[in-house]
Design an enzyme around this catalytic site. Structure first.
Site, mmCIF file in Angstrom:
data_model
loop_
_atom_site.group_PDB
_atom_site.id
_atom_site.type_symbol
_atom_site.label_atom_id
_atom_site.label_comp_id
_atom_site.label_asym_id
_atom_site.label_seq_id
_atom_site.Cartn_x
_atom_site.Cartn_y
_atom_site.Cartn_z
ATOM 1 N N ARG A 262 1.049 -1.048 -0.457
ATOM 2 C CA ARG A 262 0.115 -0.066 -0.129
ATOM 3 C C ARG A 262 0.759 1.156 0.210
ATOM 4 O O ARG A 262 1.088 1.256 0.427
ATOM 5 C CB ARG A 262 -1.171 0.129 1.222
ATOM 6 N N ARG A 277 2.504 1.052 10.547
ATOM 7 C CA ARG A 277 1.892 1.788 8.915
ATOM 8 C C ARG A 277 3.250 1.806 8.137
ATOM 9 O O ARG A 277 3.644 2.175 7.678
ATOM 10 C CB ARG A 277 1.411 2.766 8.952
ATOM 11 N N GLU A 349 -6.119 -0.902 15.257
ATOM 12 C CA GLU A 349 -6.960 -1.751 14.743
ATOM 13 C C GLU A 349 -6.040 -2.987 14.552
ATOM 14 O O GLU A 349 -4.802 -2.658 13.924
ATOM 15 C CB GLU A 349 -6.776 -1.138 13.730
ATOM 16 N N SER A 352 -10.254 -5.869 10.539
ATOM 17 C CA SER A 352 -11.013 -4.521 9.874
ATOM 18 C C SER A 352 -11.935 -6.501 9.045
ATOM 19 O O SER A 352 -11.355 -7.153 8.999
ATOM 20 C CB SER A 352 -11.195 -4.261 9.246
ATOM 21 N N ARG A 392 0.621 -6.152 12.796
ATOM 22 C CA ARG A 392 0.257 -5.462 13.692
ATOM 23 C C ARG A 392 0.453 -7.031 14.851
ATOM 24 O O ARG A 392 0.417 -6.125 16.070
ATOM 25 C CB ARG A 392 -0.927 -4.667 13.565
#
Length: 426
Positions: A262, A277, A349, A352, A392
């Site tokens: 990403r 991130r 988070e 999801s 994560r």
């Protein structure tokens, strides 16, 4: 992709739903273009019928040796053909314009999704476990990683730039162990079929799951025809694109452990330290293909599968229902699992889990044939969720199970994957 028939029948409800998502009304523009297209299609069909009828009359006139009538009819057919040559091109242009407009619109939220603008309006659904107590001040994961010399951001920057990391030794093995543990859990206990999908996909696959055209800037392009996947949701969901399944085949449940890529175009200045991130990270993805009647139950089931990972690792977390302003583009409803990070003193988070209804199925033309219906088909419903983000989860394990001497205790569930090692230290 939204159902144009539903928009025609419910324009006010459609605009209200867009308003809940913070989007401007669009029914008038869509229905105006739709009406122009339908009117034009009717003109084309009428012209085609007239051409066919006139062509038959030409044959009759020639058989009767009525050359004058035949000539007049031939001239009329010539004019119709000239009209159709341009009209059919205009029909394609109107079809494309309507499809492009619909492709930019987000999915419609379910009625029970809370209204709100951003993450501050999300609603806590549940909480699991307890925050661990320490007799020292816990630090963040990158402080542990750098101190043990097993997490190297400087070398990664030399190789690839910012938002990359090199893991070494015990941390590299722990990251690998987490992914393998998650895959084994989902395939042996939760009924998912393991898939090893391509990491490069074409435009159509990204359009099908909703990343294109709206979110092109968040993706990495690889050559003229391919993109690097931002999540395994893309290839896993597109397994059923342009297919007609039998209802007895459903639900289909797929899982994959893949790298994800990403650009993080919208996150400048956010989470610049550490691994939170990254441009490249590993994730275990869950995808389900279901019937409309079972998709909401499947949503709750998928959530429980993702939660089982954190429960087995003895991590403290909470589940929140995302508000309308914080949901992803293709979702009808989303649960986020937020794990507690003691070093950050914050929930972040880690998974999801979304139900998308037939939104993606329409973009992929993915259907199924209901039992007992030999001819009719319906669009499938699709769901996706992280089961979970491996990087994560590594962060959460490091911060939760850190010790005062800088070492990290390995959770019991992971020790079989670590060759019996129970601690990572410098």
């Amino acid at each position: 992709m939204l159902d144009i028939k539903w928009i025609r029948e419910n324009p006010a409800a459609f605009d209200r739903a867009l308003s809940r998502r913070g989007a401007p009304p669009a029914a008038e523009a869509i229905l105006g273009l739709d009406e122009e297209r339908r009117s034009h299609v009717q003109k084309v069909q009428s012209a085609q019928e007239l051409r066919n009828s006139a062509s038959k009359e030409i044959g009759k006139a020639k058989a009767a040796k009525d050359e004058a009538t035949a000539a007049a009819l031939m001239a009329e057919v010539g004019e119709i053909k000239e009209f159709l040559a341009h009209a059919e091109e205009k029909e394609r242009e109107l079809d494309t314009a309507l499809s492009r407009l619909l492709a930019t619109l987000p999915n419609i939220p379910l009625d029970d999704v809370p209204n709100g603008k951003d993450e501050h309006d999300n609603v806590e659904k549940s909480m699991s476990g307890q925050k661990r107590l320490y007799d020292f001040e816990p630090v963040e994961h990158f402080e542990i990683g750098v101190a043990t010399k097993l997490m190297d951001f400087e070398t990664a920057a030399k190789l690839s730039g910012s938002r990359f990391v090199v893991l070494k030794g015990g941390l590299a093995r722990l990251e690998r162990a987490l992914g393998q543990f998650m895959l084994d859990l989902h395939t042996t206990e939760h009924g998912y079929t393991e898939v090893q999908p391509p990491l490069l996909v074409r435009d159509d696959a990204l359009f099908g799951t909703g990343q294109l055209p709206k979110f092109a800037e968040d993706l990495f392009k690889a050559g003229e025809q391919h993109w690097l996947i931002p999540t395994a949701e893309v290839p896993l969901t597109n397994i059923v694109r342009e297919s007609i399944l039998d209802e007895k085949e459903l639900p289909l449940r797929f899982t994959a452990l893949t790298p994800c890529f990403r650009s993080e175009a919208g996150s400048a200045g956010r989470d610049t330290r550490g691994m939170l991130r990254q441009h490249q990270f590993n994730k275990v993805e869950l995808v389900s293909i279901t019937t409309p009647e079972t998709s909401l139950g499947e949503h709750e089931r998928m959530l429980s599968c993702a939660e089982a990972v954190l429960q087995a690792l003895e991590l403290h977390y909470r589940v929140v229902t995302l508000c309308t302003g914080d949901m992803g583009f293709g979702a009808q409803k989303t649960y986020d699992i937020e794990v507690w990070l003691p070093g950050q003193k914050a929930y972040r988070e880690i998974s999801s889990v979304s139900v998308c209804g037939d939104f993606q199925a329409r973009r992929m033309n993915a259907r199924y044939r209901p039992a007992g219906d030999a001819k009719g088909t319906r669009f499938v419903h699709t769901l996706n969720g992280s089961g979970t983000a491996v990087g994560r989860c590594l962060i959460a394990v490091m911060e939760t199970f850190q010790n005062g001497d800088g070492s990290v205790t390995i959770p019991a569930a992971l020790r079989p994957y670590m060759g019996g090692i129970d601690k990572i230290s410098a």
